[in-house]
Motif scaffolding. Structure first.
Motif, PDB file in Angstrom:
ATOM      1  N   SER A 120       0.829  -1.201   0.000  1.00 36.66           N
ATOM      2  CA  SER A 120       0.000   0.000   0.000  1.00 36.66           C
ATOM      3  C   SER A 120       0.866   1.255   0.000  1.00 36.66           C
ATOM      4  O   SER A 120       1.940   1.296   0.608  1.00 36.66           O
ATOM      5  N   GLU A 121       0.368   2.285  -0.697  1.00 32.53           N
ATOM      6  CA  GLU A 121       1.099   3.549  -0.734  1.00 32.53           C
ATOM      7  C   GLU A 121       1.136   4.232   0.629  1.00 32.53           C
ATOM      8  O   GLU A 121       1.945   5.145   0.836  1.00 32.53           O
ATOM      9  N   ALA A 122       0.281   3.810   1.542  1.00 33.94           N
ATOM     10  CA  ALA A 122       0.257   4.401   2.877  1.00 33.94           C
ATOM     11  C   ALA A 122       0.978   3.535   3.914  1.00 33.94           C
ATOM     12  O   ALA A 122       0.933   3.834   5.104  1.00 33.94           O
ATOM     13  N   ALA A 123       1.653   2.472   3.469  1.00 35.60           N
ATOM     14  CA  ALA A 123       2.309   1.577   4.419  1.00 35.60           C
ATOM     15  C   ALA A 123       3.443   2.250   5.172  1.00 35.60           C
ATOM     16  O   ALA A 123       3.793   1.836   6.284  1.00 35.60           O
ATOM     17  N   TRP A 124       4.030   3.307   4.572  1.00 32.33           N
ATOM     18  CA  TRP A 124       5.141   3.987   5.246  1.00 32.33           C
ATOM     19  C   TRP A 124       4.716   4.593   6.572  1.00 32.33           C
ATOM     20  O   TRP A 124       5.556   4.828   7.455  1.00 32.33           O
ATOM     21  N   VAL A 125       3.415   4.824   6.755  1.00 32.88           N
ATOM     22  CA  VAL A 125       2.941   5.418   8.016  1.00 32.88           C
ATOM     23  C   VAL A 125       3.258   4.495   9.187  1.00 32.88           C
ATOM     24  O   VAL A 125       3.614   4.959  10.276  1.00 32.88           O
ATOM     25  N   ARG A 126       3.169   3.188   8.980  1.00 31.76           N
ATOM     26  CA  ARG A 126       3.476   2.251  10.067  1.00 31.76           C
ATOM     27  C   ARG A 126       4.938   2.344  10.477  1.00 31.76           C
ATOM     28  O   ARG A 126       5.263   2.229  11.665  1.00 31.76           O
ATOM     29  N   LEU A 127       5.811   2.543   9.500  1.00 34.64           N
ATOM     30  CA  LEU A 127       7.229   2.661   9.834  1.00 34.64           C
ATOM     31  C   LEU A 127       7.486   3.932  10.643  1.00 34.64           C
ATOM     32  O   LEU A 127       8.260   3.912  11.611  1.00 34.64           O
ATOM     33  N   ARG A 128       6.845   5.007  10.261  1.00 35.99           N
ATOM     34  CA  ARG A 128       7.017   6.243  11.031  1.00 35.99           C
ATOM     35  C   ARG A 128       6.462   6.102  12.441  1.00 35.99           C
ATOM     36  O   ARG A 128       7.058   6.574  13.412  1.00 35.99           O
ATOM     37  N   GLN A 129       5.303   5.453  12.564  1.00 37.39           N
ATOM     38  CA  GLN A 129       4.732   5.248  13.898  1.00 37.39           C
ATOM     39  C   GLN A 129       5.654   4.387  14.758  1.00 37.39           C
ATOM     40  O   GLN A 129       5.777   4.629  15.969  1.00 37.39           O
ATOM     41  N   ALA A 130       6.310   3.401  14.148  1.00 42.91           N
ATOM     42  CA  ALA A 130       7.238   2.554  14.909  1.00 42.91           C
ATOM     43  C   ALA A 130       8.423   3.363  15.429  1.00 42.91           C
ATOM     44  O   ALA A 130       8.846   3.187  16.581  1.00 42.91           O
ATOM     45  N   VAL A 131       8.957   4.251  14.594  1.00 42.51           N
ATOM     46  CA  VAL A 131      10.091   5.074  15.034  1.00 42.51           C
ATOM     47  C   VAL A 131       9.641   6.107  16.059  1.00 42.51           C
ATOM     48  O   VAL A 131      10.388   6.420  17.009  1.00 42.51           O
ATOM     49  N   GLU A 132       8.432   6.644  15.916  1.00 41.22           N
ATOM     50  CA  GLU A 132       7.927   7.589  16.912  1.00 41.22           C
ATOM     51  C   GLU A 132       7.793   6.910  18.275  1.00 41.22           C
ATOM     52  O   GLU A 132       8.069   7.523  19.315  1.00 41.22           O
ATOM     53  N   ALA A 133       7.384   5.640  18.280  1.00 40.29           N
ATOM     54  CA  ALA A 133       7.257   4.916  19.539  1.00 40.29           C
ATOM     55  C   ALA A 133       8.608   4.519  20.110  1.00 40.29           C
ATOM     56  O   ALA A 133       8.770   4.455  21.344  1.00 40.29           O
ATOM     57  N   ASP A 134       9.582   4.267  19.239  1.00 35.92           N
ATOM     58  CA  ASP A 134      10.916   3.844  19.704  1.00 35.92           C
ATOM     59  C   ASP A 134      11.970   4.417  18.761  1.00 35.92           C
ATOM     60  O   ASP A 134      12.341   3.791  17.762  1.00 35.92           O
ATOM     61  N   PRO A 135      12.476   5.632  19.041  1.00 34.44           N
ATOM     62  CA  PRO A 135      13.499   6.240  18.178  1.00 34.44           C
ATOM     63  C   PRO A 135      14.768   5.410  18.070  1.00 34.44           C
ATOM     64  O   PRO A 135      15.545   5.576  17.123  1.00 34.44           O
ATOM     65  N   GLY A 136      14.971   4.484  18.993  1.00 38.49           N
ATOM     66  CA  GLY A 136      16.158   3.649  18.936  1.00 38.49           C
ATOM     67  C   GLY A 136      16.154   2.664  17.785  1.00 38.49           C
ATOM     68  O   GLY A 136      17.170   1.989  17.542  1.00 38.49           O
ATOM     69  N   LEU A 137      15.045   2.558  17.049  1.00 38.78           N
ATOM     70  CA  LEU A 137      14.992   1.660  15.901  1.00 38.78           C
ATOM     71  C   LEU A 137      15.878   2.137  14.750  1.00 38.78           C
ATOM     72  O   LEU A 137      16.259   1.320  13.898  1.00 38.78           O
ATOM     73  N   VAL A 138      16.186   3.422  14.686  1.00 38.87           N
ATOM     74  CA  VAL A 138      16.993   3.953  13.585  1.00 38.87           C
ATOM     75  C   VAL A 138      18.370   3.298  13.624  1.00 38.87           C
ATOM     76  O   VAL A 138      19.069   3.324  14.639  1.00 38.87           O
ATOM     77  N   GLY A 139      18.719   2.709  12.499  1.00 42.95           N
ATOM     78  CA  GLY A 139      19.984   1.983  12.408  1.00 42.95           C
ATOM     79  C   GLY A 139      19.827   0.495  12.620  1.00 42.95           C
ATOM     80  O   GLY A 139      20.800  -0.251  12.442  1.00 42.95           O
ATOM     81  N   GLN A 140      18.649   0.018  13.006  1.00 42.42           N
ATOM     82  CA  GLN A 140      18.429  -1.400  13.245  1.00 42.42           C
ATOM     83  C   GLN A 140      17.562  -2.014  12.145  1.00 42.42           C
ATOM     84  O   GLN A 140      17.021  -1.304  11.286  1.00 42.42           O
TER      85      GLN A 140
END
Length: 432
Positions: A120-140
């Motif tokens: 889905s073209e809106a699937a990227w929203v889930r990735l942003r929500q995941a990083v908003e909940a846990d900024p430590g995901l960046v780089g993992q």
């Protein structure tokens, strides 16, 4: 002057005569025909009702499900454009919202090979929500289930006739091939659509939700009942117990009865002219919608409350006055508690009518496209009936099941409100 002749005595009816037997048979035949006619009308109405409910449930149950594809996401800071160290600061959430998660989703979708275009073209929203909940995901690197496009979702639910010619089945051969590829790889699953129950409106049917409209309806009804119930009940008490009987009270009573029959769109025009144009209140806000629906519901509550108060036997009033109660005490300590079941029933039925209204809310701007869940009475919001109207007008096929699913939610809420009215009536009912 002569005396009038005595009336000739009527002979007794001969019930065994052929003429009387024919008349009795005709009467019984008419009663049977009327009974069968009534039964037929009930069965016809029940048939239409069952067909309607069957159609809604058939088209809408799949709206509570969604199809997702499994992808492995590496939160590469160079792709997102984020500095992991800066995310730990006070400005971290704002920086995350500026990140390029669309590019991250596109990069992650490439691992699906020939079916990379199914996400889905809106699937990227889930990735942003995941990083908003846990900024430590960046780089993992993490594995996520993200929504697929609407046609792939409908394929998974069996909504297309794959035996029909490709130009008439509503889905392309490429999409069918992508679906078969993902199924063979075991990369897709279909389960409960949590975003439909916890999200707000969206241009993409895959992530469109009903919670925003449900909360908008709740906030609007809170304003409606908070204004219409006390004013309506107090008005009914005054008109029934204290108002003098003159031409002015007669005019008020006639006006209330007429207002109860006024089309709801007229109240929408009134709300538009008074609350928006004159008082400059916020457009598309539950406070304005509640005030407009309160004007519409008020006559219904007044009439229902007056009928319930009038149904209390006069002996209750006489007995209370006989033991020294004041007129105010008689009304609020004796009459009102006995009339409460009928008042509550009429009020809840009026609220159920307000919940299903669309026309007056369209005129005050509550048909706005709202992608956020309302946080207050003055925030932009929509309501369930308007949400159903907007989705039914959308050309994307994925909104067909969303529309029916939203109707199911609305019917469940209405059923709960009517059940509450029956419960309250039975709980507070007094017999004398």
């Amino acid at each position: 002057m002569g005396m009038a002749p005595l009336a000739t005595a009527r002979p007794p009816t001969d019930w065994s005569s052929p003429d009387m037997q024919r008349r009795i048979a005709a009467r019984y035949r008419a009663e049977r025909n009327f009974r069968w006619l009534g039964l037929g009308a009930l069965m016809l109405a029940a048939t239409f009702l069952v067909f309607l409910l069957f159609t809604i449930v058939r088209d809408g149950w799949s709206g509570f499900q969604s199809t997702e594809v499994r992808v492995e996401v590496r939160f590469d800071p160079t792709i997102i454009g984020l500095d992991p160290a800066a995310l730990r600061g006070a400005d971290g959430q704002r920086l995350i919202r500026r990140g390029d998660f669309v590019a991250l989703m596109q990069q992650s979708a490439r691992q699906l090979g020939p079916a990379s275009d199914t996400i889905s073209e809106a699937a990227w929203v889930r990735l942003r929500q995941a990083v908003e909940a846990d900024p430590g995901l960046v780089g993992q690197t993490r594995t996520y289930w993200v929504p697929v496009k609407s046609n792939i979702d409908l394929l998974a639910k069996g909504k297309f006739d794959l035996g029909a010619p490709s130009d008439s089945r509503g889905v392309s051969d490429r999409e069918v091939a992508d679906w078969n590829y993902l199924s063979a790889k075991g990369l897709v699953r279909t389960g409960l659509n949590t975003e439909f129950l916890s999200g707000a409106d969206s241009t993409d049917p895959e992530i469109a939700g009903i919670l925003g409209a449900a909360l908008g309806s709740l906030l609007t009804l809170v304003v409606t009942i908070g204004i219409a119930f006390p004013i309506g009940v107090l008005s009914a008490i005054y008109l029934e117990e204290f108002a003098p009987r003159n031409r002015w009270t007669d005019l008020v009573e006639v006006s209330i009865n007429n207002l109860a029959a006024v089309p709801s769109i007229i109240f929408g025009l009134l709300g538009l002219a008074v609350f928006l144009n004159f008082f400059n209140m916020p457009r598309s806000a539950p406070i304005v919608g509640g005030l407009t629906l309160a004007l519409m519901t008020l006559p219904v509550i007044v009439i229902a409350a007056r009928v319930a108060i009038k149904a209390v036997p006069p002996s209750i009033r006489d007995a209370a006055l006989g033991v020294g109660s004041s007129p105010i005490q008689v009304v609020f300590q004796h009459v009102l508690p006995l009339a409460l079941p009928g008042i509550l029933t009429g009020t809840i039925i009026g609220m159920a009518r307000a919940l299903g209204e669309t026309a007056p809310l369209l005129l005050i701007g509550m048909r706005a496209f709202v992608t956020d869940i309302p946080a207050g009475f003055d925030q932009p919001a929509t309501v369930l009936p308007v949400q159903v109207f907007l989705w039914s007008d959308d050309v994307q096929r994925g909104f067909v099941e969303k529309t029916s699913a939203a109707i199911i939610v609305l019917l469940v809420v209405l059923l709960m409100m009517n059940s509450l009215a029956i419960y309250l009536r039975n709980k507070f009912e007094r017999r004398w």
